[in-house]
Scaffold this active site. Structure first.
Site, mmCIF file in Angstrom:
data_model
loop_
_atom_site.group_PDB
_atom_site.id
_atom_site.type_symbol
_atom_site.label_atom_id
_atom_site.label_comp_id
_atom_site.label_asym_id
_atom_site.label_seq_id
_atom_site.Cartn_x
_atom_site.Cartn_y
_atom_site.Cartn_z
ATOM 1 C CG MET A 123 10.941 12.956 -25.688
ATOM 2 S SD MET A 123 12.683 13.758 -25.040
ATOM 3 C CE MET A 123 13.314 12.377 -23.926
ATOM 4 N NE ARG B 33 14.524 17.693 -14.632
ATOM 5 C CZ ARG B 33 14.510 17.417 -15.735
ATOM 6 N NH1 ARG B 33 15.274 16.096 -15.905
ATOM 7 N NH2 ARG B 33 13.954 17.696 -17.068
ATOM 8 N N GLY C 149 15.567 20.156 -18.337
ATOM 9 C CA GLY C 149 15.941 19.315 -19.451
ATOM 10 C C GLY C 149 16.663 20.177 -20.372
ATOM 11 C CG ASP D 3 6.099 22.586 -22.088
ATOM 12 O OD1 ASP D 3 7.425 23.262 -22.259
ATOM 13 O OD2 ASP D 3 6.063 21.763 -21.189
ATOM 14 C CB SER E 249 3.520 0.266 -44.032
ATOM 15 O OG SER E 249 3.487 1.264 -44.956
ATOM 16 C CB ALA F 203 23.165 35.458 -27.806
ATOM 17 C CG ASP G 244 9.123 19.181 -23.722
ATOM 18 O OD1 ASP G 244 9.721 18.365 -24.373
ATOM 19 O OD2 ASP G 244 9.225 19.170 -22.298
ATOM 20 N NE ARG H 50 8.091 18.906 -19.263
ATOM 21 C CZ ARG H 50 8.568 19.772 -18.621
ATOM 22 N NH1 ARG H 50 9.224 19.231 -17.582
ATOM 23 N NH2 ARG H 50 8.699 20.692 -18.948
ATOM 24 N N GLY I 201 4.038 12.306 -42.532
ATOM 25 C CA GLY I 201 2.913 11.809 -43.258
ATOM 26 C C GLY I 201 2.285 10.571 -42.331
ATOM 27 C CB THR J 229 11.888 23.168 -22.943
ATOM 28 O OG1 THR J 229 11.080 22.188 -23.112
ATOM 29 C CG2 THR J 229 10.798 24.184 -23.249
ATOM 30 C CG ASP K 2 6.868 23.749 -16.684
ATOM 31 O OD1 ASP K 2 7.908 23.113 -16.913
ATOM 32 O OD2 ASP K 2 6.018 23.382 -16.118
HETATM 33 P P1 ADP Z 1 12.452 22.358 -16.656
HETATM 34 O O1 ADP Z 1 12.933 23.811 -16.451
HETATM 35 O O2 ADP Z 1 13.051 21.960 -18.076
HETATM 36 O O3 ADP Z 1 10.780 22.301 -16.923
HETATM 37 P P2 ADP Z 1 12.212 21.076 -14.045
HETATM 38 O O4 ADP Z 1 10.755 20.866 -13.933
HETATM 39 O O5 ADP Z 1 13.122 19.780 -13.759
HETATM 40 O O6 ADP Z 1 13.013 21.359 -15.732
HETATM 41 O O7 ADP Z 1 13.067 22.394 -13.502
HETATM 42 C C1 ADP Z 1 14.258 22.543 -13.037
HETATM 43 C C2 ADP Z 1 14.440 22.769 -11.485
HETATM 44 O O8 ADP Z 1 13.768 23.891 -11.243
HETATM 45 C C3 ADP Z 1 14.047 21.913 -10.635
HETATM 46 O O9 ADP Z 1 15.108 20.745 -10.411
HETATM 47 C C4 ADP Z 1 13.987 22.552 -9.362
HETATM 48 O O10 ADP Z 1 15.133 23.034 -8.776
HETATM 49 C C5 ADP Z 1 13.392 23.861 -9.777
HETATM 50 N N1 ADP Z 1 12.059 24.180 -9.769
HETATM 51 C C6 ADP Z 1 10.997 23.601 -10.317
HETATM 52 N N2 ADP Z 1 9.930 23.915 -10.025
HETATM 53 C C7 ADP Z 1 9.945 24.686 -8.757
HETATM 54 C C8 ADP Z 1 9.368 25.436 -7.854
HETATM 55 N N3 ADP Z 1 7.919 25.230 -7.916
HETATM 56 N N4 ADP Z 1 9.740 26.220 -6.802
HETATM 57 C C9 ADP Z 1 11.252 26.402 -6.822
HETATM 58 N N5 ADP Z 1 12.044 25.714 -7.650
HETATM 59 C C10 ADP Z 1 11.277 24.861 -8.682
#
Ligand code: ADP
Length: 322
Positions: free
Chosen positions: A170, A72, A11, A130, A216, A22, A128, A172, A186, A126, A103
């Site tokens: 958002m 992706r 994302g 997270d 409201s 940078a 998120d 996730r 608030g 990201t 992640d």
């Molecule tokens: P984000 O990095 O924002 O969490 P995604 O979860 O869509 O986004 O992951 C981005 C890309 O990383 C995926 O489209 C895939 O190609 C690769 N990826 C994600 N998980 C794995 C995994 N377990 N092993 C290998 N490649 C992965």
């Protein structure tokens, strides 16, 4: 190290461009060439690469999205796909990578390191927030401010029409955006995935605030807080009481826009730190900012350990939402 690659993946998040800038300029300062890989792992497999000089990253600091594009890739989930990507990197003379993403991106990077011995340093990009090992991820602050502006506007109409609004943000499976936006906006109720969400209790709370004279209300719902998001939660509440409410899903507006000063500074700092780490021979880590200092965290920990929301802020929001 003479040549490194940089890419954005998963994302998009505001501040990714500031991080790319940078990376390129810190690398230049260290005498390292930078190749930009377009469309994340999908472009890596296809060899979509462009040299990035210091002037190529001029005037992007303030721009949302990512000049390198993001994608992706299903192919990268397979060992064959990753082998193709590794071959393209080798052919391009790329000796290390800066991976800007979330992640999923880091899980992919871990595979690349294990299977092909290519050094990778991750930069947390990201909205998120997270990822473990950084207080904030790049893009989070901008997303919170964008969502907050939207909520302030909805609050005006909610107050004028004496209505209840359920607003889905958002995040996730994490409640960071919902918590910050809810507290700053608030909100009467903040529903996050980190805490059990009880439709009956929320219904009772909304009725109670009406009895106290409130006309409201704003309920902020993290997308992962309840099955079906804000609409699902409202439907569940309506099984208990006849609450009339509007649902607004903020959606992708939260991902766009010019990054805030905070995000630009974080991205600048972490992009540069990633290059320094790679140049020093480090791999398999994410650069993050913890209590104001740059820290390195193993990618495995960054994706597997759960970073908790600030529960005292959640309690505070309840006290203040009278
Ligand atoms: P984000 O990095 O924002 O969490 P995604 O979860 O869509 O986004 O992951 C981005 C890309 O990383 C995926 O489209 C895939 O190609 C690769 N990826 C994600 N998980 C794995 C995994 N377990 N092993 C290998 N490649 C992965």
């Amino acid at each position: 190290m003479r040549r490194i690659g940089v890419f954005t993946s998963g994302g998009d998040a505001p501040g990714m461009n500031a991080a790319i800038r940078a990376v390129v300029r810190q690398a230049y300062a260290l005498g390292i060439e930078v190749i930009g890989i377009r469309r994340g792992y999908a472009g890596m497999i296809l060899g979509e690469m462009v040299p990035l000089g210091v002037r190529d990253v001029a005037n992007i600091l303030q721009r949302g999205g990512t000049i390198l594009l993001t994608a992706r890739s299903q192919d990268f989930l397979t060992p064959e796909g990753r082998a193709k990507a590794a071959k393209k990197l080798l052919e391009a003379g790329i000796e290390g990578l800066v991976a800007i993403g979330g992640d999923g991106t880091f899980r992919g990077a871990m595979r690349l390191i294990e299977e092909h011995r290519i050094p990778v340093v991750g930069v947390p990009g990201t909205i998120d927030n997270d990822l473990y090992g950084t207080d904030y991820t790049i893009g989070f602050d901008t997303a919170v401010n964008t969502a907050l502006e939207a909520i302030d506007r909805i609050r005006d109409t909610a107050a004028s029409h004496e209505r209840v609004f359920f607003i889905e943000v958002m995040g996730r499976n994490a409640g960071f955006i919902a918590l910050d936006v809810g507290l700053a906006g608030g909100a009467e109720v903040i529903a996050v995935p980190e805490e059990p969400v009880d439709p009956e209790a929320i219904a009772e709370g909304l009725l109670e605030s009406q009895r106290r004279g409130k006309t409201s209300s704003i309920v902020v719902v993290a997308e992962g807080a309840y099955p079906g998001g804000a609409a699902g939660l409202l439907a569940a509440i309506q099984e208990h009481v006849a609450v009339e409410a509007r649902v607004t899903v903020l959606g992708h507006i939260q991902r766009g826009g010019s990054p805030t000063a905070k995000d630009r500074i974080l991205a600048s700092r972490l992009g540069a730190a990633a290059v320094e780490a790679l140049a020093a021979g480090t791999s398999g880590v994410m650069v993050g900012e913890v209590e104001g200092e740059v820290e390195l965290t193993p990618l495995k920990e960054a994706v597997e350990r759960r970073k908790d929301i600030n529960r005292s802020l959640l309690s505070l929001s309840r006290v203040l939402a009278l």
